[in-house]
Design an enzyme around this catalytic site. Structure first.
Site, short mmCIF file in Angstrom:
data_model
loop_
_atom_site.label_atom_id
_atom_site.label_comp_id
_atom_site.label_asym_id
_atom_site.label_seq_id
_atom_site.Cartn_x
_atom_site.Cartn_y
_atom_site.Cartn_z
NE ARG A 255 85.93 -49.20 58.62
CZ ARG A 255 84.95 -50.10 58.56
NH1 ARG A 255 85.05 -51.22 59.25
NH2 ARG A 255 83.90 -49.88 57.80
CG HIS B 197 81.69 -49.91 53.73
ND1 HIS B 197 82.80 -50.06 52.91
CD2 HIS B 197 82.14 -49.24 54.83
CE1 HIS B 197 83.85 -49.51 53.49
NE2 HIS B 197 83.48 -49.01 54.63
NE ARG C 80 82.43 -47.86 60.52
CZ ARG C 80 81.61 -48.75 59.97
NH1 ARG C 80 81.18 -49.78 60.70
NH2 ARG C 80 81.21 -48.63 58.72
CE1 TYR D 239 89.72 -48.15 53.19
CE2 TYR D 239 87.47 -48.80 52.71
CZ TYR D 239 88.38 -48.18 53.52
OH TYR D 239 87.97 -47.59 54.69
CE LYS E 65 80.52 -44.67 60.64
NZ LYS E 65 80.91 -43.80 59.50
CG HIS F 57 88.94 -45.01 60.19
ND1 HIS F 57 87.85 -45.70 60.69
CD2 HIS F 57 88.62 -44.72 58.91
CE1 HIS F 57 86.92 -45.81 59.76
NE2 HIS F 57 87.37 -45.23 58.67
#
Length: 304
Positions: free
Chosen positions: A252, A275, A150, A284, A174, A249
């Site tokens: 990514r 994730h 990211r 995806y 994150k 993004h």
């Protein structure tokens, strides 16, 4: 007295708690600013009602008031901000319930295909990275397009995170979660070169891997501007992609799509992307027209 100062005066303690809580929870600076802006508007709508006395009706009324000028995605972000706000108050014992959890999120297009570049297009984009800081900027593109980072993760990258001997990178993702990922050999070579040519930082204590020409950590906005400049040049020579909304993004997205096209186990893709849930990675698994045609060629229709 401006609205901002008025809100800060009436709701000083809850706002202080929320600000501290977000920093402790590892929210990015961009998210903190967006969430605070949403919460300021929400608090203004309460008209001095104590936050612990507000209920589901107050939250829904606020969301409805914004509905005319905002879509489902924006509404859900606002709701997430209010949910986080109440979570912080509960954590600091300033509230006992989270009324925003009683409000359902809007249904968005769950199966909407993410915007991404095909593998050949991604390779072409790299040829448009130029200028005085080409090596640094190319390394940034490689980290996002071929390692799935990211933009915030690139921004937070320190010298100590790059393990040249091991060929890995420690990524602070994150929620302040660490993820060590193996790097392609060429990416290791580029990062080693960038490290060697790194601009002398303004402060001797600066640990940032990517440094701006002013000697400071390259900001998220600066990285986005670098990417936008490259994408604009790329689109000029590829008019068929003019309407494609390309961003950091989207690189990514391209990385994740490339892995799944190469039949990499989705659980591995989940770990590489950092994730929390495999459901996020599932977006995806889109199928393109060529794959559909290929699948249909396996069908033998009998002559009758």
């Amino acid at each position: 007295m401006t609205t901002k100062y008025y809100i800060e005066e009436v709701y000083a303690e809850p706002l202080q708690a929320f600000t501290i809580w977000m920093k402790q929870s590892g929210y990015t600076e961009t998210t903190r600013k967006e969430y605070l802006r949403e919460v300021y508007d929400y608090l203004f709508s309460l008209d001095e009602l104590p936050v612990q006395q507000a209920g589901k009706l107050n939250v829904v009324s606020f969301l409805v008031s914004k509905q005319e000028s905002a879509g489902d995605k924006t509404r859900n972000r606002t709701l997430s901000a209010i949910r986080s706000f109440y979570a912080s108050l509960i954590d600091f014992e300033l509230a006992t319930r989270n009324p925003a959890l009683e409000v359902k999120k809007s249904k968005t297009e769950k199966n909407k295909i993410p915007v991404y570049l095909e593998e050949q297009e991604l390779k072409k984009v790299l040829t448009y990275v130029d200028g005085r800081y080409r090596d640094r900027n190319l390394a940034i593109f490689l980290l996002m397009g071929y390692c799935g980072l990211r933009v915030g993760e690139v921004h937070r990258m320190n010298l100590s995170h790059f393990k040249k001997d091991k060929g890995t990178l420690e990524v602070l993702g994150k929620g302040r979660k660490w993820n060590e990922i193996p790097l392609p050999e060429l990416v290791v070579e580029y990062l080693a070169k960038v490290e060697e040519e790194r601009i002398q930082p303004y402060s001797a204590k600066e640990e940032a891997f990517f440094v701006s020409q002013k000697g400071r950590r390259l900001s998220i906005r600066q990285i986005q501007k670098i990417a936008a400049h490259v994408f604009d040049a790329f689109k000029q020579d590829h008019p068929q992609l003019t309407d494609m909304k390309l961003s950091c993004h989207k690189l990514r997205h391209s990385f994740a799509t490339m892995l799944l096209r190469n039949n990499v186990d989705i659980r591995v893709v989940k770990e590489l992307l950092g994730h929390a849930s495999i459901e996020t990675t599932m977006i995806y698994t889109h199928i393109n027209d060529e794959q559909k045609r290929s699948a249909m060629t396996t069908i033998e229709v009998p002559k009758v």
